[in-house]
Design a protein around this motif. Structure first.
Motif, PDB file in Angstrom:
ATOM      1  N   ALA A  80       6.166   0.166   0.796  1.00  0.00           N
ATOM      2  CA  ALA A  80       5.773   0.765   2.124  1.00  0.00           C
ATOM      3  C   ALA A  80       4.196   0.233   2.428  1.00  0.00           C
ATOM      4  CB  ALA A  80       5.959   2.076   2.478  1.00  0.00           C
ATOM      5  N   PHE A  81       3.288   0.576   1.424  1.00  0.00           N
ATOM      6  CA  PHE A  81       1.654   0.207   1.655  1.00  0.00           C
ATOM      7  C   PHE A  81       1.861  -1.114   1.794  1.00  0.00           C
ATOM      8  CE2 PHE A  81      -2.350  -0.406  -0.308  1.00  0.00           C
ATOM      9  CZ  PHE A  81      -2.975  -0.082   0.523  1.00  0.00           C
ATOM     10  N   ALA A  82       2.541  -2.059   1.211  1.00  0.00           N
ATOM     11  CA  ALA A  82       2.317  -3.613   1.362  1.00  0.00           C
ATOM     12  C   ALA A  82       2.706  -4.141   2.836  1.00  0.00           C
ATOM     13  CB  ALA A  82       2.994  -4.520   0.203  1.00  0.00           C
ATOM     14  N   ALA A  83       4.064  -3.292   3.159  1.00  0.00           N
ATOM     15  CA  ALA A  83       4.555  -3.827   4.148  1.00  0.00           C
ATOM     16  C   ALA A  83       3.787  -3.362   5.649  1.00  0.00           C
ATOM     17  CB  ALA A  83       6.027  -3.192   4.462  1.00  0.00           C
ATOM     18  N   HIS A  84       3.375  -2.187   5.480  1.00  0.00           N
ATOM     19  CA  HIS A  84       2.416  -1.563   6.684  1.00  0.00           C
ATOM     20  C   HIS A  84       1.245  -1.629   6.565  1.00  0.00           C
ATOM     21  CE1 HIS A  84       6.348  -0.177   7.997  1.00  0.00           C
ATOM     22  NE2 HIS A  84       6.671   0.265   6.797  1.00  0.00           N
ATOM     23  N   MET A 101       0.709 -11.409  -1.675  1.00  0.00           N
ATOM     24  CA  MET A 101       2.077 -10.701  -1.222  1.00  0.00           C
ATOM     25  C   MET A 101       3.259 -11.094  -2.115  1.00  0.00           C
ATOM     26  SD  MET A 101       3.138  -8.314   0.687  1.00  0.00           S
ATOM     27  CE  MET A 101       2.437  -8.075   2.174  1.00  0.00           C
ATOM     28  N   ALA A 102       3.223 -12.151  -2.558  1.00  0.00           N
ATOM     29  CA  ALA A 102       4.406 -12.510  -3.447  1.00  0.00           C
ATOM     30  C   ALA A 102       4.292 -11.865  -4.910  1.00  0.00           C
ATOM     31  CB  ALA A 102       4.534 -13.775  -3.832  1.00  0.00           C
ATOM     32  N   TRP A 103       2.871 -11.686  -5.485  1.00  0.00           N
ATOM     33  CA  TRP A 103       2.557 -10.877  -6.622  1.00  0.00           C
ATOM     34  C   TRP A 103       2.801  -9.559  -6.432  1.00  0.00           C
ATOM     35  CZ3 TRP A 103      -3.194 -13.213  -6.811  1.00  0.00           C
ATOM     36  CH2 TRP A 103      -3.135 -14.315  -7.337  1.00  0.00           C
ATOM     37  N   TRP A 104       2.600  -8.965  -5.123  1.00  0.00           N
ATOM     38  CA  TRP A 104       3.100  -7.585  -4.946  1.00  0.00           C
ATOM     39  C   TRP A 104       4.353  -7.254  -5.006  1.00  0.00           C
ATOM     40  CZ3 TRP A 104      -0.953  -3.831  -4.257  1.00  0.00           C
ATOM     41  CH2 TRP A 104      -0.537  -2.706  -3.914  1.00  0.00           C
ATOM     42  N   GLN A 105       5.036  -8.208  -4.163  1.00  0.00           N
ATOM     43  CA  GLN A 105       6.482  -7.914  -4.357  1.00  0.00           C
ATOM     44  C   GLN A 105       7.215  -8.189  -5.559  1.00  0.00           C
ATOM     45  OE1 GLN A 105       8.140  -6.600  -1.744  1.00  0.00           O
ATOM     46  NE2 GLN A 105       6.321  -6.545  -0.522  1.00  0.00           N
ATOM     47  N   THR A 106       6.603  -8.942  -6.239  1.00  0.00           N
ATOM     48  CA  THR A 106       6.980  -9.336  -7.675  1.00  0.00           C
ATOM     49  C   THR A 106       6.832  -7.840  -8.577  1.00  0.00           C
ATOM     50  OG1 THR A 106       6.871 -11.492  -7.909  1.00  0.00           O
ATOM     51  CG2 THR A 106       6.961 -10.321 -10.016  1.00  0.00           C
ATOM     52  N   ALA A 107       5.652  -7.399  -8.430  1.00  0.00           N
ATOM     53  CA  ALA A 107       5.184  -6.254  -9.080  1.00  0.00           C
ATOM     54  C   ALA A 107       6.212  -4.838  -8.646  1.00  0.00           C
ATOM     55  CB  ALA A 107       3.874  -5.764  -8.681  1.00  0.00           C
ATOM     56  N   VAL A 108       6.384  -4.769  -7.301  1.00  0.00           N
ATOM     57  CA  VAL A 108       7.183  -3.798  -6.900  1.00  0.00           C
ATOM     58  C   VAL A 108       8.579  -3.788  -7.482  1.00  0.00           C
ATOM     59  CG1 VAL A 108       8.243  -2.405  -4.952  1.00  0.00           C
ATOM     60  CG2 VAL A 108       5.845  -3.216  -4.888  1.00  0.00           C
ATOM     61  N   GLY A 147       1.063  -3.318 -13.046  1.00  0.00           N
ATOM     62  CA  GLY A 147      -0.386  -2.981 -12.615  1.00  0.00           C
ATOM     63  C   GLY A 147      -1.166  -4.102 -12.428  1.00  0.00           C
ATOM     64  N   SER A 148      -0.957  -5.270 -13.492  1.00  0.00           N
ATOM     65  CA  SER A 148      -1.830  -6.433 -13.332  1.00  0.00           C
ATOM     66  C   SER A 148      -1.455  -7.287 -12.303  1.00  0.00           C
ATOM     67  CB  SER A 148      -1.815  -7.284 -14.664  1.00  0.00           C
ATOM     68  OG  SER A 148      -0.418  -7.817 -14.894  1.00  0.00           O
ATOM     69  N   LEU A 149      -0.357  -7.256 -11.732  1.00  0.00           N
ATOM     70  CA  LEU A 149      -0.082  -7.929 -10.371  1.00  0.00           C
ATOM     71  C   LEU A 149      -0.541  -7.289  -9.125  1.00  0.00           C
ATOM     72  CD1 LEU A 149       3.627  -9.194 -11.209  1.00  0.00           C
ATOM     73  CD2 LEU A 149       1.593 -10.685 -11.150  1.00  0.00           C
ATOM     74  N   TYR A 150      -0.426  -5.787  -9.370  1.00  0.00           N
ATOM     75  CA  TYR A 150      -0.903  -5.025  -8.227  1.00  0.00           C
ATOM     76  C   TYR A 150      -2.278  -5.509  -7.974  1.00  0.00           C
ATOM     77  CZ  TYR A 150       3.271  -1.971  -7.898  1.00  0.00           C
ATOM     78  OH  TYR A 150       4.515  -1.764  -7.699  1.00  0.00           O
ATOM     79  N   ALA A 151      -3.230  -5.223  -9.236  1.00  0.00           N
ATOM     80  CA  ALA A 151      -4.635  -5.346  -9.327  1.00  0.00           C
ATOM     81  C   ALA A 151      -5.056  -7.022  -8.848  1.00  0.00           C
ATOM     82  CB  ALA A 151      -5.124  -5.377 -10.842  1.00  0.00           C
ATOM     83  N   MET A 152      -4.053  -7.933  -9.326  1.00  0.00           N
ATOM     84  CA  MET A 152      -4.531  -9.376  -8.595  1.00  0.00           C
ATOM     85  C   MET A 152      -4.258  -9.538  -7.132  1.00  0.00           C
ATOM     86  SD  MET A 152      -3.378 -12.006 -11.716  1.00  0.00           S
ATOM     87  CE  MET A 152      -2.131 -12.378 -10.592  1.00  0.00           C
ATOM     88  N   ALA A 153      -3.254  -8.838  -6.572  1.00  0.00           N
ATOM     89  CA  ALA A 153      -2.981  -9.044  -5.405  1.00  0.00           C
ATOM     90  C   ALA A 153      -4.071  -8.254  -4.481  1.00  0.00           C
ATOM     91  CB  ALA A 153      -1.666  -8.210  -4.757  1.00  0.00           C
ATOM     92  N   LEU A 154      -4.674  -7.310  -4.903  1.00  0.00           N
ATOM     93  CA  LEU A 154      -5.925  -6.398  -4.400  1.00  0.00           C
ATOM     94  C   LEU A 154      -7.084  -7.033  -4.919  1.00  0.00           C
ATOM     95  CD1 LEU A 154      -4.725  -2.848  -4.888  1.00  0.00           C
ATOM     96  CD2 LEU A 154      -4.684  -4.036  -2.891  1.00  0.00           C
ATOM     97  N   GLY A 155      -7.268  -8.257  -5.244  1.00  0.00           N
ATOM     98  CA  GLY A 155      -8.389  -9.038  -5.525  1.00  0.00           C
ATOM     99  C   GLY A 155      -9.342  -9.160  -6.912  1.00  0.00           C
ATOM    100  N   ALA A 156      -8.536  -8.610  -7.845  1.00  0.00           N
ATOM    101  CA  ALA A 156      -8.929  -8.723  -9.503  1.00  0.00           C
ATOM    102  C   ALA A 156      -8.958 -10.180  -9.576  1.00  0.00           C
ATOM    103  CB  ALA A 156      -7.957  -7.978 -10.288  1.00  0.00           C
ATOM    104  N   PRO A 157      -9.721 -10.609 -10.436  1.00  0.00           N
ATOM    105  CA  PRO A 157      -9.929 -11.951 -10.855  1.00  0.00           C
ATOM    106  C   PRO A 157      -8.619 -12.584 -11.335  1.00  0.00           C
ATOM    107  CG  PRO A 157     -11.514 -11.050 -11.915  1.00  0.00           C
ATOM    108  CD  PRO A 157     -10.744  -9.882 -11.300  1.00  0.00           C
ATOM    109  N   ARG A 158      -8.340 -13.843 -11.144  1.00  0.00           N
ATOM    110  CA  ARG A 158      -7.023 -14.184 -11.439  1.00  0.00           C
ATOM    111  C   ARG A 158      -6.857 -14.601 -12.856  1.00  0.00           C
ATOM    112  NH1 ARG A 158      -3.965 -18.096  -7.444  1.00  0.00           N
ATOM    113  NH2 ARG A 158      -2.243 -18.822  -8.943  1.00  0.00           N
ATOM    114  N   TRP A 159      -7.786 -14.604 -13.660  1.00  0.00           N
ATOM    115  CA  TRP A 159      -7.782 -14.448 -15.212  1.00  0.00           C
ATOM    116  C   TRP A 159      -6.956 -13.158 -15.675  1.00  0.00           C
ATOM    117  CZ3 TRP A 159      -9.801 -10.582 -17.658  1.00  0.00           C
ATOM    118  CH2 TRP A 159     -10.905  -9.926 -17.036  1.00  0.00           C
ATOM    119  N   PHE A 160      -6.983 -12.227 -14.872  1.00  0.00           N
ATOM    120  CA  PHE A 160      -6.441 -10.881 -15.230  1.00  0.00           C
ATOM    121  C   PHE A 160      -5.021 -11.062 -15.447  1.00  0.00           C
ATOM    122  CE2 PHE A 160      -5.446  -6.524 -14.102  1.00  0.00           C
ATOM    123  CZ  PHE A 160      -6.555  -5.757 -15.038  1.00  0.00           C
ATOM    124  N   GLY A 161      -4.210 -12.152 -14.783  1.00  0.00           N
ATOM    125  CA  GLY A 161      -2.970 -12.316 -14.815  1.00  0.00           C
ATOM    126  C   GLY A 161      -2.540 -12.716 -16.202  1.00  0.00           C
TER     127      GLY A 161
END
Length: 126
Positions: free
Chosen positions: A19-23, A34-41, A89-103
């Motif tokens: 819901a947080f992502a959608a709204h 958004m794709a990272w976030w949806q994959t994480a969810v 957790g790593s995908l949520y973090a990357m979607a929120l701006g964590a460095p891409r290497w976090f993946g």
């Protein structure tokens, strides 16, 4: 560990993060984020349901099958929870701006998921 309670908490978090992502995030995230976030969810939800199933097995297995090893079920649940934290957790973090290497740690969570399901297969085959 009370896996039923942890499953319920995880499933609540799945609804909240979706819901947080959608709204709240839709206008702020790129298509890739958004794709990272949806994959994480999606993975979070699937494996939270796995925790729920394991919790049910642990709660009711003594009456269904006295030989079902609780230690194997607990290990499986622990691996699924670890996978949720690392993979999603790593995908949520990357979607929120964590460095891409976090993946780079994301596949470790995927391995934990696979190990958890294989451990469950072993535990219930006994």
């Amino acid at each position: 560990m009370n896996w039923l309670s942890l499953a319920a908490i995880n499933l609540t978090l799945c609804i909240a993060t979706g819901a947080f992502a959608a709204h709240g995030l839709k206008a702020r995230l790129s298509v890739e984020q958004m794709a990272w976030w949806q994959t994480a969810v999606g993975y979070h939800t699937t494996h939270a349901l796995g925790l729920l199933a394991i919790g049910i097995l642990l709660r009711f297995s003594p009456s269904l099958s006295p030989s079902l090893p609780a230690a194997g079920l607990n290990t499986s649940a622990l691996l699924l929870q670890l996978g949720i934290v690392i993979f999603s957790g790593s995908l949520y973090a990357m979607a929120l701006g964590a460095p891409r290497w976090f993946g780079a740690i994301t596949p470790i969570g995927g391995l934990a998921f696979m190990a958890g399901w294989l451990w469950l297969a072993w535990a219930v085959s006994k």
